[in-house]
Write an enzyme that holds these catalytic residues in place. Structure first.
Site, PDB file in Angstrom:
ATOM      1  NE  ARG A 128     -29.083   4.788 -41.126  1.00 11.65           N
ATOM      2  CZ  ARG A 128     -30.021   4.534 -42.037  1.00 11.65           C
ATOM      3  NH1 ARG A 128     -31.269   4.376 -41.659  1.00 11.65           N
ATOM      4  NH2 ARG A 128     -29.714   4.465 -43.319  1.00 11.65           N
ATOM      5  CG  ASP A 313     -30.659  -2.642 -46.514  1.00 13.86           C
ATOM      6  OD1 ASP A 313     -30.525  -1.872 -47.469  1.00 13.86           O
ATOM      7  OD2 ASP A 313     -30.432  -2.316 -45.330  1.00 13.86           O
TER       8      ASP A 313
END
Ligand code: EPZ
Length: 427
Positions: A128, A313
């Site tokens: 990330r 998600d």
């Protein structure tokens, strides 16, 4: 550390109120930095990450106050005011707890002409990086320096001139930081291949309500003309489409029927289409959307993608639901490099899942048995809860602090639709 105990096998039926969206709240809160006037956000979810963000903002000089919850209200109302900036530094001990803290970089730079944020580092689901955040700000005229684990962004003349940036990879957070930096420049900023998630639309709508000039809202080409200043306003956070999708999977995995109250169906079409393809009945109601499993589920082939594609998600949660489908499903995780942390734990409950790089083959139909399992990240934790709802016997999910970051009052909401679930405090 608390854990959650579930006795599986109950068919869930009833209504679940959907809370304000975590991933919208975390980008709306830093907008308080963009004005010295009061910003009131309604329908904020009661989540650990929202509280952490409030504390981070307090450290920067933002006052925050939470109104009492009136009868019938689901979310919290918080009023924030950055009358003046007390500090332009987001410290390591705050950022390490919540990587979304990086979202103060853009608005702080826009308001104060400089901003220093501890580098967020990686997390369970991947490395990330924040390179796209920084490249976008540089294209808008910011000077970036990285030293001692911090990134410092500066506007050489006090205010950014603005500029154009084309995202090589769709990035939600980088789009959000660029948007919040662009609204107070002295010129025009164009963002190409910008993220189009509903949370980005929510952010644009708030910024416009504060006086910003933004065109192309909802598209991947955003045009922002900087203004002299922004004013405060009152704004309601959008409902959480991922929470809603997670509870829809609870209906699917238990053969039940759940009405997701307050959800906006048009914001979760990829999830809804997947649920329908799996054989769930979808009914749009006045209050939101009802999801019912009338028949055994069909297997699916799904690849995650930026909005409007299937949300990364939702990958762990739909994988759990597909454990009870009749046949073999295929999942591909295209956004993050390590988002199958839930698989080893699901296997301990009897799941038959093969992982090959970013792909997973889910063989549905194996009986699931309860077990003690470990949460590793937010959405992985939810997939373990879902499997526990369908498993024979008792499941205990450990380290539920991961869950508390993104699911408000989870055990209350699931108990209300018939689940046997309780939180066990570790004292
Ligand atoms: C946001 O994270 C969400 N978090 C994530 O939700 C969500 O999974 C993600 O968007 C994708 O939808 C919040 O909104 C707080 P990205 P973000 O920048 O902004 C790469 C949850 O469970 N990338 O869209 O960090 C990155 O590594 C959380 O609620 C770069 O390479 O995601 C990833 O592969 C988890 N350089 C891809 O882009 C950058 O500078 C998408 O990341 C930025 C990102």
């Amino acid at each position: 550390m608390d854990s959650i105990r579930i006795t599986g096998g109950k068919r869930l039926e009833g209504k679940i109120p959907i809370s304000g969206a975590k991933n919208s709240a975390l980008t709306l809160l830093p907008c308080a930095l963009l004005t010295d006037e009061k910003l009131t956000l309604a329908n904020l979810p009661r989540l650990a990450d929202v509280d952490s963000f409030g504390h981070l903002l307090n450290g920067l000089g933002v006052s925050t106050s939470v109104a009492g919850v009136k009868k019938g209200e689901v979310g919290r109302k918080m009023t924030l005011q950055a009358s003046e900036i007390a500090s332009t530094v987001a410290p390591y001990d705050m950022v390490r707890k919540m990587r979304a803290s990086i979202l103060v970089l853009g608005p702080m730079l826009a308001r104060a002409g400089e901003s220093t944020v501890s580098l967020p580092g990686g997390c369970a689901i991947g490395d990330r990086p924040i390179d796209l955040h920084l490249k976008a700000l540089e294209c808008m005229g910011a000077e970036i320096e990285i030293a001692a684990g911090y990134v410092k962004a500066t506007a050489p003349k006090g205010r950014l001139p603005g500029g154009d940036f084309s995202f090589p990879v769709v990035s939600v957070g980088a789009t959000e930081n660029a948007l919040m930096a662009a609204v107070l420049t002295t010129g025009r900023t164009q963002l190409f291949n910008a993220a189009r998630e509903p949370e980005i639309v929510d952010l644009c709508n708030l910024l416009v309500a504060m006086g910003a000039k933004i065109e192309g809202i909802g598209s991947s080409h955003l045009i922002i003309d900087g203004v002299e200043g922004l004013h405060g306003c009152e704004y309601e956070v959008m409902p959480d489409r991922i929470e809603a999708g997670s509870y829809a999977c609870a209906a699917g995995i238990t053969g039940g029927s759940i009405e997701l109250v307050g959800v906006r169906p048009h914001e979760m079409l990829a999830t809804t289409n997947a649920l329908a393809a799996a054989g769930l009945a979808i009914e749009f109601t006045d209050g939101g959307m009802k999801v019912t499993a009338h028949q055994p589920l069909r297997p699916l082939a799904i690849s995650t993608a930026p909005y409007p594609g299937f949300a990364t998600d939702m990958q762990a949660q739909i994988m759990a639901m597909l454990l009870v489908a009749e046949g073999q499903s295929f999942l591909e995780e295209t956004i993050f490099e390590n988002r199958y942390m839930h698989v080893p734990e699901l296997r301990r409950m009897g799941a038959d899942i093969e992982v090959h790089g970013r792909s997973a083959i889910v063989k549905g139909g194996n009986p699931l048995t309860g077990a003690q399992v470990m949460a590793t990240d937010l959405r992985a934790s939810m997939s373990l809860i879902l499997a526990g709802l369908a498993a024979e016997g008792e499941t205990e999910v450990l380290r539920v602090y991961h869950l508390d970051r993104g699911y408000e009052r989870l055990e209350e909401k699931l108990s209300a639709v018939g689940a046997t679930i309780e939180r066990v405090s570790a004292g």
